[in-house]
Structure formats: C-alpha cells, structure tokens
Design an enzyme around this catalytic site. Structure first.
Site, PDB file in Angstrom:
ATOM      1  N   ASP A 188      -9.230   6.035   9.181  1.00  0.00           N
ATOM      2  CA  ASP A 188      -8.218   6.779   8.457  1.00  0.00           C
ATOM      3  C   ASP A 188      -7.990   6.037   7.135  1.00  0.00           C
ATOM      4  O   ASP A 188      -8.426   4.890   6.984  1.00  0.00           O
ATOM      5  CB  ASP A 188      -6.940   6.833   9.305  1.00  0.00           C
ATOM      6  CG  ASP A 188      -5.804   7.524   8.585  1.00  0.00           C
ATOM      7  OD1 ASP A 188      -6.024   8.606   8.017  1.00  0.00           O
ATOM      8  OD2 ASP A 188      -4.685   6.971   8.593  1.00  0.00           O
ATOM      9  N   ASP A 196      -4.754   6.226   4.513  1.00  0.00           N
ATOM     10  CA  ASP A 196      -3.404   5.703   4.279  1.00  0.00           C
ATOM     11  C   ASP A 196      -2.865   5.027   5.538  1.00  0.00           C
ATOM     12  O   ASP A 196      -2.852   5.618   6.620  1.00  0.00           O
ATOM     13  CB  ASP A 196      -2.462   6.847   3.882  1.00  0.00           C
ATOM     14  CG  ASP A 196      -2.921   7.569   2.632  1.00  0.00           C
ATOM     15  OD1 ASP A 196      -2.437   7.225   1.549  1.00  0.00           O
ATOM     16  OD2 ASP A 196      -3.774   8.477   2.745  1.00  0.00           O
ATOM     17  N   ASP A 241      -3.941   4.823  12.286  1.00  0.00           N
ATOM     18  CA  ASP A 241      -2.593   4.317  12.552  1.00  0.00           C
ATOM     19  C   ASP A 241      -1.638   5.415  13.006  1.00  0.00           C
ATOM     20  O   ASP A 241      -0.422   5.229  12.989  1.00  0.00           O
ATOM     21  CB  ASP A 241      -2.020   3.639  11.298  1.00  0.00           C
ATOM     22  CG  ASP A 241      -1.732   4.640  10.181  1.00  0.00           C
ATOM     23  OD1 ASP A 241      -0.627   4.606   9.623  1.00  0.00           O
ATOM     24  OD2 ASP A 241      -2.612   5.459   9.871  1.00  0.00           O
TER      25      ASP A 241
END
Length: 221
Positions: free
Chosen positions: A11, A13, A170
């Site tokens: 991922d 960000d 995250d």
C-alpha cells in the site's frame, strides 16, 4: 509461511510514505480559508488512510451523504494537488527495505486506493519509486480495495503468480484484498491505524512495527 516469494507489493499512504502532513494541510487550509481555527496534525493523522472522507470528517464533521460533500471533496483535492510533496516523506527504513528486496532479485510494486490523478505525479516526484515494477491506483481497475482486482493487476504486470507475492498494508481492507487475491499478507502497524481498529484481528499472516521488520520475514523465503 513465506516460501517461494518473488515479489512484494505495498500500500502507499501509511505504509511506504507518510503523507498525513500534506493531507492534513489540504483540509486545514479549507478551515482557515473559512475563518475557522487551524487544527493540529495529530487530529488529522489517524484519519489519513481514509483520504478525503477522513480529512473532511475531521475538519468539518462532514460525511459523504452531506449535500456539499462532493464540492468540498474537489476543493480538498485541488488543495492537495498543489502541495502533495511539500511535507510527505518516505518512512524511515523503507529505502533500505526496497534496496534489500532488489538485492535478493525480487521485484516490488505499489497497490493503492489513491486515484491515479494523485498517485502518478506523487510517485514520479519521489526517487524511491523509480525501481517499482508496477504502480496500480484505486481507479486503475473497475474495483478498488478491499476487492482483489488491483492486487491481481499488479501481479499480472509483474508477471508473477499471486501466491508468490506478499502484500503489505496498514488498513484492514489491504489484508482483506490480499487474502482474497491469494497472497501472503503483512499488516504494517506503524501506519494510519485510525482510532478504533486492532490489526491483530485482521487475519494477516504477520504484522510488522517498522518497515525493516519485513526483512526478517523475507529471510524465510
């Protein structure tokens, strides 16, 4: 658990880059432009993973069903576009991690829900991403995460089978997407976890508290 891995997908960000300062600043400018007091970054950071929805929710307590949400979202987008790389940094340890991945003759890529409108100029501006073998945005395929389609697209671009990929993210939707794609999954607990989430409940194959911890997992491949 991590046998025969040939690629690592991430991922963006909250996993590879800390973009919360620029995302928060884009929303905060909307407040100050309206004569409202500025909010500290600490208010915005937990919601950074939710993009415009999270930022507008924090700045104005505005939800997507608000009649002005679409217009406010576009204003936020324009603010963000003008300063995407002003304060955004690669997380400590990520550059070392990518270097080690390449040193092991593995490839890596990015799968984000961020629209290509932002992903493409952002990744072009940060030297780290020169070596990325694939960058898949939230609007690259008809479905965004938690649907597995973007992850499968990245694996296809890398010409590597999904079960030979690890996906690191995250957010719970990252793990859901990775599992649905048949990939090994790793939860990055140093990212934007929000305020009401427990990554230990996501069902990931492993968790890491810093980017370099992934190297210990890769040593098992």
């Amino acid at each position: 658990m991590f046998s025969n891995i040939r690629a690592v997908l991430f991922d963006l960000d909250g996993t590879l880059i800390d973009s919360a300062p620029d995302l928060g600043a884009a929303a905060d400018k909307m407040r100050t432009d309206r004569g409202l007091p500025s909010l500290p970054l600490e208010r915005y950071r937990p919601m950074a993973g939710a993009g415009a929805r999270g930022m507008l929710g924090e700045a104005f307590s505005m939800t997507p069903d608000h009649p002005e949400f679409a217009a406010m979202r576009e204003e936020f987008f324009l603010n963000y576009e003008s300063q995407m790389t002003t304060r955004t940094l690669v997380f400590e340890g990520v550059a070392e991690l990518v270097e080690k991945i390449l040193h092991r003759n593995m490839v890596w890529g990015v799968v984000t829900n961020k629209a290509a409108r932002f992903t493409d100029p952002l990744t072009r501006a940060i030297p780290l991403f020169v070596s990325a073998g694939a960058v898949v945005s939230g609007d690259t395929t008809p479905h965004a995460k938690p649907h597995p389609a973007p992850l499968l697209e990245a694996a296809s671009r890398l010409n590597i089978a999904p079960d030979q990929c690890i996906y690191v993210g995250d957010d719970e939707r990252d793990i859901v997407a990775g599992l649905a794609a048949g990939m090994s999954t790793v939860a990055a607990t140093y990212g934007y976890l929000g305020v009401k989430t427990n990554p230990m409940e996501w069902g990931a194959h492993a968790t890491i508290k810093s980017p370099v911890e992934l190297l210990q997992l890769l040593s098992r491949t």
